[in-house]
Design a protein around this motif. Sequence first.
Motif, short mmCIF file in Angstrom:
data_model
loop_
_atom_site.label_atom_id
_atom_site.label_comp_id
_atom_site.label_asym_id
_atom_site.label_seq_id
_atom_site.Cartn_x
_atom_site.Cartn_y
_atom_site.Cartn_z
N TYR A 172 99.78 33.56 70.73
CA TYR A 172 101.16 34.03 70.67
C TYR A 172 101.67 34.16 69.23
CZ TYR A 172 100.86 32.45 75.51
OH TYR A 172 100.46 32.25 76.81
N SER A 173 101.23 33.27 68.34
CA SER A 173 101.75 33.29 66.97
C SER A 173 100.78 33.88 65.96
CB SER A 173 102.12 31.86 66.53
OG SER A 173 100.96 31.05 66.49
N SER A 174 99.48 33.73 66.17
CA SER A 174 98.44 34.24 65.26
C SER A 174 98.59 33.70 63.84
CB SER A 174 98.47 35.78 65.24
OG SER A 174 98.17 36.30 66.51
N ASP A 175 99.05 32.45 63.75
CA ASP A 175 99.18 31.81 62.44
C ASP A 175 97.90 31.01 62.16
OD1 ASP A 175 100.09 30.82 60.07
OD2 ASP A 175 101.62 29.50 60.93
N TRP A 176 96.82 31.74 61.90
CA TRP A 176 95.51 31.11 61.83
C TRP A 176 95.34 30.25 60.58
CZ3 TRP A 176 92.40 30.83 65.85
CH2 TRP A 176 92.55 31.75 66.88
#
Length: 277
Positions: free
Chosen positions: A237-241
Amino acid sequence: MKMKTVIDVFWRGILVIWSLSIILPLFWIVYESLKTNQEFFQNIWSFPEKLQWHNYRQAWVSMDFNRVILNTLYYVGTSLIIGTFLTVLNAYALTRVEFKGRKFLWATILISLFLPGINALVPQYVLMRELHLTNSLTGLIILDSLGESVFFLMLMSGFMQSLPKELEEGAFMDGASLFQVFRKIILPLSMPGIVTIAIFKFIGLYNNFLAPFIYLGSEEKYTIGVSMYFANQRMQYSSDWVTLFAGVIIAMVPPTILFIFFQRKVMEGATLGSVKG
């Protein structure tokens, strides 16, 4: 002589390749954690133009490491102390104390090595539920502390068998009780073995995911393994890898530091028990 040299070179090459297969992914995670998300999606193999150290602060806050680490320390620390003491006590009873049925009991314990641990998952959960110990860190501690590991028991027993029997016999002749012999002779002499299993237990408990995932239902009680799992799930959902990678590095720090400081004791304890004196 030449053949021996070729074989040595071959096995050293295998060990180097094996080491690189472990080190390179870790190195990749480290420099990915210092990128921006834009740099990560543009090219996952490139190095960051500027080191983004604030990713670690963001990971600490967003993954609530303050709470997670306290939960983990309570779970791991208490389970480690109780479980290690019980392992040492059980090993002493099975290897140094003569009683009727000891060999049968030891054989029964060894047979459990052939039984997959996953088979006990359902009855354990039913028992924990009936005792109202689910969704409780204390219940999880009871489960892990009383659930003896055959591997640790064998390791500790092998170490205790290497201790001279004459030490106990001399203490008994001087009027020492069984508990005094255990506390004043066996425990001090067994310290290398105790340190070894304590480190192995710490790493196993710290990395334990399945039991906390099954028994803990409240986010406020999550340990570090479960917290990292749900942080990974949120990535869809956020793709804050880059923040996730920073969290992975933070989670790796405690066991890595522990092993660096105690690796020599681990090696000593793992080999001393194999020599009977």
